[in-house]
Scaffold this motif. Structure first.
Motif, PDB file in Angstrom:
ATOM      1  N   ASP A 188     -14.627  -7.395  -1.591  1.00 46.71           N
ATOM      2  CA  ASP A 188     -14.425  -6.021  -2.029  1.00 46.71           C
ATOM      3  C   ASP A 188     -13.071  -5.581  -1.486  1.00 46.71           C
ATOM      4  OD1 ASP A 188     -14.437  -3.359  -2.710  1.00 46.71           O
ATOM      5  OD2 ASP A 188     -16.089  -2.808  -1.383  1.00 46.71           O
ATOM      6  N   THR A 189     -12.096  -5.461  -2.371  1.00 39.94           N
ATOM      7  CA  THR A 189     -10.747  -5.082  -1.940  1.00 39.94           C
ATOM      8  C   THR A 189     -10.469  -3.594  -2.170  1.00 39.94           C
ATOM      9  OG1 THR A 189      -9.821  -5.743  -4.078  1.00 39.94           O
ATOM     10  CG2 THR A 189      -9.832  -7.401  -2.331  1.00 39.94           C
ATOM     11  N   THR A 190     -11.514  -2.833  -2.470  1.00 38.66           N
ATOM     12  CA  THR A 190     -11.365  -1.400  -2.687  1.00 38.66           C
ATOM     13  C   THR A 190     -10.710  -0.747  -1.464  1.00 38.66           C
ATOM     14  OG1 THR A 190     -13.386  -1.422  -4.003  1.00 38.66           O
ATOM     15  CG2 THR A 190     -12.580   0.730  -3.277  1.00 38.66           C
ATOM     16  N   GLY A 191      -9.632  -0.071  -1.685  1.00 38.19           N
ATOM     17  CA  GLY A 191      -8.948   0.651  -0.618  1.00 38.19           C
ATOM     18  C   GLY A 191      -8.129  -0.214   0.320  1.00 38.19           C
ATOM     19  N   LEU A 192      -8.116  -1.512   0.087  1.00 38.23           N
ATOM     20  CA  LEU A 192      -7.388  -2.409   0.991  1.00 38.23           C
ATOM     21  C   LEU A 192      -5.914  -2.031   1.093  1.00 38.23           C
ATOM     22  CD1 LEU A 192      -7.304  -5.084   2.687  1.00 38.23           C
ATOM     23  CD2 LEU A 192      -6.593  -6.189   0.566  1.00 38.23           C
ATOM     24  N   TRP A 193      -5.288  -1.787  -0.034  1.00 37.42           N
ATOM     25  CA  TRP A 193      -3.840  -1.545  -0.045  1.00 37.42           C
ATOM     26  C   TRP A 193      -3.463  -0.177   0.504  1.00 37.42           C
ATOM     27  CZ3 TRP A 193      -1.226  -5.779  -0.262  1.00 37.42           C
ATOM     28  CH2 TRP A 193      -1.800  -6.892  -0.873  1.00 37.42           C
ATOM     29  N   ASP A 194      -4.457   0.657   0.775  1.00 39.04           N
ATOM     30  CA  ASP A 194      -4.202   1.970   1.387  1.00 39.04           C
ATOM     31  C   ASP A 194      -4.232   1.906   2.910  1.00 39.04           C
ATOM     32  OD1 ASP A 194      -4.140   3.091  -1.169  1.00 39.04           O
ATOM     33  OD2 ASP A 194      -6.300   3.474  -1.154  1.00 39.04           O
ATOM     34  N   ARG A 195      -4.590   0.770   3.458  1.00 35.24           N
ATOM     35  CA  ARG A 195      -4.740   0.638   4.918  1.00 35.24           C
ATOM     36  C   ARG A 195      -3.389   0.453   5.609  1.00 35.24           C
ATOM     37  NH1 ARG A 195      -9.970  -1.313   7.130  1.00 35.24           N
ATOM     38  NH2 ARG A 195     -11.477  -1.010   5.492  1.00 35.24           N
ATOM     39  N   SER A 196      -3.378   0.898   6.844  1.00 32.97           N
ATOM     40  CA  SER A 196      -2.208   0.744   7.698  1.00 32.97           C
ATOM     41  C   SER A 196      -2.700   0.337   9.080  1.00 32.97           C
ATOM     42  CB  SER A 196      -1.456   2.074   7.762  1.00 32.97           C
ATOM     43  OG  SER A 196      -0.297   1.944   8.524  1.00 32.97           O
ATOM     44  N   PHE A 197      -1.926  -0.507   9.745  1.00 35.21           N
ATOM     45  CA  PHE A 197      -2.310  -1.013  11.060  1.00 35.21           C
ATOM     46  C   PHE A 197      -1.153  -0.846  12.033  1.00 35.21           C
ATOM     47  CE2 PHE A 197      -4.774  -3.312   7.931  1.00 35.21           C
ATOM     48  CZ  PHE A 197      -6.068  -3.214   8.428  1.00 35.21           C
ATOM     49  N   PRO A 198      -1.467  -0.511  13.296  1.00 30.35           N
ATOM     50  CA  PRO A 198      -0.393  -0.409  14.286  1.00 30.35           C
ATOM     51  C   PRO A 198       0.134  -1.794  14.670  1.00 30.35           C
ATOM     52  CG  PRO A 198      -2.529  -0.046  15.330  1.00 30.35           C
ATOM     53  CD  PRO A 198      -2.777  -0.183  13.853  1.00 30.35           C
ATOM     54  N   ALA A 199       1.415  -1.861  14.866  1.00 27.37           N
ATOM     55  CA  ALA A 199       2.046  -3.100  15.336  1.00 27.37           C
ATOM     56  C   ALA A 199       2.149  -3.031  16.854  1.00 27.37           C
ATOM     57  CB  ALA A 199       3.426  -3.262  14.706  1.00 27.37           C
ATOM     58  N   PRO A 200       2.287  -4.167  17.517  1.00 31.95           N
ATOM     59  CA  PRO A 200       2.396  -4.156  18.985  1.00 31.95           C
ATOM     60  C   PRO A 200       3.565  -3.330  19.511  1.00 31.95           C
ATOM     61  CG  PRO A 200       1.931  -6.370  18.213  1.00 31.95           C
ATOM     62  CD  PRO A 200       2.205  -5.526  16.993  1.00 31.95           C
ATOM     63  N   ASP A 201       4.612  -3.170  18.708  1.00 33.84           N
ATOM     64  CA  ASP A 201       5.775  -2.396  19.158  1.00 33.84           C
ATOM     65  C   ASP A 201       5.618  -0.898  18.943  1.00 33.84           C
ATOM     66  OD1 ASP A 201       6.118  -2.020  16.435  1.00 33.84           O
ATOM     67  OD2 ASP A 201       8.021  -3.102  16.307  1.00 33.84           O
ATOM     68  N   GLY A 202       4.462  -0.476  18.417  1.00 33.60           N
ATOM     69  CA  GLY A 202       4.208   0.942  18.197  1.00 33.60           C
ATOM     70  C   GLY A 202       4.462   1.413  16.781  1.00 33.60           C
ATOM     71  N   SER A 203       5.126   0.611  15.980  1.00 33.93           N
ATOM     72  CA  SER A 203       5.349   0.989  14.585  1.00 33.93           C
ATOM     73  C   SER A 203       4.043   0.777  13.809  1.00 33.93           C
ATOM     74  CB  SER A 203       6.484   0.161  13.983  1.00 33.93           C
ATOM     75  OG  SER A 203       6.114  -1.214  13.939  1.00 33.93           O
ATOM     76  N   ALA A 204       4.075   1.086  12.524  1.00 35.70           N
ATOM     77  CA  ALA A 204       2.885   0.898  11.680  1.00 35.70           C
ATOM     78  C   ALA A 204       3.217  -0.072  10.556  1.00 35.70           C
ATOM     79  CB  ALA A 204       2.433   2.231  11.116  1.00 35.70           C
ATOM     80  N   LEU A 205       2.224  -0.862  10.180  1.00 27.79           N
ATOM     81  CA  LEU A 205       2.376  -1.802   9.067  1.00 27.79           C
ATOM     82  C   LEU A 205       1.440  -1.355   7.956  1.00 27.79           C
ATOM     83  CD1 LEU A 205       3.511  -4.472   7.921  1.00 27.79           C
ATOM     84  CD2 LEU A 205       1.548  -5.593   8.937  1.00 27.79           C
ATOM     85  N   ALA A 206       2.024  -0.817   6.884  1.00 25.80           N
ATOM     86  CA  ALA A 206       1.248  -0.355   5.738  1.00 25.80           C
ATOM     87  C   ALA A 206       1.133  -1.502   4.738  1.00 25.80           C
ATOM     88  CB  ALA A 206       1.919   0.845   5.097  1.00 25.80           C
ATOM     89  N   LEU A 207      -0.087  -1.847   4.388  1.00 29.88           N
ATOM     90  CA  LEU A 207      -0.285  -2.956   3.448  1.00 29.88           C
ATOM     91  C   LEU A 207       0.344  -2.670   2.084  1.00 29.88           C
ATOM     92  CD1 LEU A 207      -3.908  -4.215   4.227  1.00 29.88           C
ATOM     93  CD2 LEU A 207      -1.718  -5.100   5.028  1.00 29.88           C
ATOM     94  N   ALA A 208       0.406  -1.404   1.683  1.00 25.16           N
ATOM     95  CA  ALA A 208       0.990  -1.052   0.387  1.00 25.16           C
ATOM     96  C   ALA A 208       2.433  -1.542   0.257  1.00 25.16           C
ATOM     97  CB  ALA A 208       0.922   0.456   0.173  1.00 25.16           C
ATOM     98  N   THR A 209       3.148  -1.614   1.374  1.00 25.33           N
ATOM     99  CA  THR A 209       4.546  -2.052   1.332  1.00 25.33           C
ATOM    100  C   THR A 209       4.666  -3.555   1.068  1.00 25.33           C
ATOM    101  OG1 THR A 209       4.656  -2.454   3.719  1.00 25.33           O
ATOM    102  CG2 THR A 209       5.216  -0.226   2.943  1.00 25.33           C
ATOM    103  N   LEU A 210       3.552  -4.256   1.106  1.00 30.90           N
ATOM    104  CA  LEU A 210       3.584  -5.716   0.953  1.00 30.90           C
ATOM    105  C   LEU A 210       3.187  -6.183  -0.443  1.00 30.90           C
ATOM    106  CD1 LEU A 210       1.991  -6.565   4.404  1.00 30.90           C
ATOM    107  CD2 LEU A 210       4.419  -6.564   3.796  1.00 30.90           C
ATOM    108  N   ARG A 211       2.892  -5.272  -1.333  1.00 36.41           N
ATOM    109  CA  ARG A 211       2.559  -5.651  -2.708  1.00 36.41           C
ATOM    110  C   ARG A 211       3.831  -6.057  -3.439  1.00 36.41           C
ATOM    111  NH1 ARG A 211      -2.226  -1.987  -5.214  1.00 36.41           N
ATOM    112  NH2 ARG A 211      -2.663  -3.863  -6.384  1.00 36.41           N
ATOM    113  N   GLY A 212       3.670  -6.914  -4.421  1.00 37.68           N
ATOM    114  CA  GLY A 212       4.802  -7.305  -5.250  1.00 37.68           C
ATOM    115  C   GLY A 212       5.262  -8.732  -5.018  1.00 37.68           C
ATOM    116  N   ARG A 213       4.786  -9.336  -3.929  1.00 37.41           N
ATOM    117  CA  ARG A 213       5.111 -10.739  -3.639  1.00 37.41           C
ATOM    118  C   ARG A 213       3.869 -11.395  -3.063  1.00 37.41           C
ATOM    119  NH1 ARG A 213       9.800 -10.900   0.373  1.00 37.41           N
ATOM    120  NH2 ARG A 213       8.817  -9.061   1.207  1.00 37.41           N
TER     121      ARG A 213
END
Length: 192
Positions: A52-77
């Motif tokens: 179930d990938t519903t809402g997957l691309w809306d998720r964001s996770f903190p990186a160890p350096d304090g920034s955030a990694l938004a999955l939406a930015t990774l679509r397209g490749r």
């Protein structure tokens, strides 16, 4: 005086003695049932449910350096998501392979992220000693639920998920990745 022939067991008695007794049959049945149950448990433990990938691309996770990694930015490749933890030996063992794969394929459009199902401190310590070439984010315990949503019924690690350039889930693997797995996935999705 008895001859050796008189002491031998008659053929009918020998055949009867060779037949399993009720107790032996019961033990054999229990052993067979236990083996079947074990095989079924193992198969279920490694089984992958419908994702179930519903809402997957809306998720964001903190990186160890304090920034955030938004999955939406990774679509397209093409995107390979690897769920791992510092306390998981097969996870740690596959990280150098994943780093090499990423280095060899990023120029061809491939992306790879590691989602650590772990606490921030152990991940930061681990990456300081054993850096990887791909981005890592912290999924924490939420990562186990995310793996289950993606079909990993057991919630086991390592767990890897492959998405194509359109964001469609194309493949998954529960357990340690090997070079042949990565080569097959690269060949399947090709160059971006």
């Amino acid at each position: 005086m008895n001859s050796p022939d008189d002491l031998s067991t008659p053929p009918a008695a020998a055949a009867k003695a060779a037949r399993p007794t009720g107790r032996r049959l019961a033990l054999a049945a229990v052993a067979l049932a236990a083996a079947g149950a074990g095989a079924l448990f193992s198969a279920r433990r490694l089984a992958l449910d419908e994702p179930d990938t519903t809402g997957l691309w809306d998720r964001s996770f903190p990186a160890p350096d304090g920034s955030a990694l938004a999955l939406a930015t990774l679509r397209g490749r093409p995107l390979l998501v690897n769920f791992w933890a510092t306390w998981c030996p097969p996870c740690v063992e596959e990280l150098p392979l994943l780093s090499s794969f990423y280095n060899e394929n990023k120029a061809n459009g491939w992306q790879l992220i590691g989602l650590a199902v772990d606490k921030p401190e152990p991940v930061a310590r681990f990456l300081a000693k054993s850096p990887v070439s791909f981005p890592v984010a912290l999924a924490g315990l939420e990562g186990v639920e995310l793996t289950r949503a993606l079909g990993n019924a057991a919630g086991g690690l390592p767990f890897s998920v492959l998405f194509d350039a359109t964001g469609q889930l194309r493949d998954r693997k529960l357990g340690q990745l090997h070079a042949r797995d990565l080569a097959a996935w690269r060949d399947r999705l090709g160059r971006s």
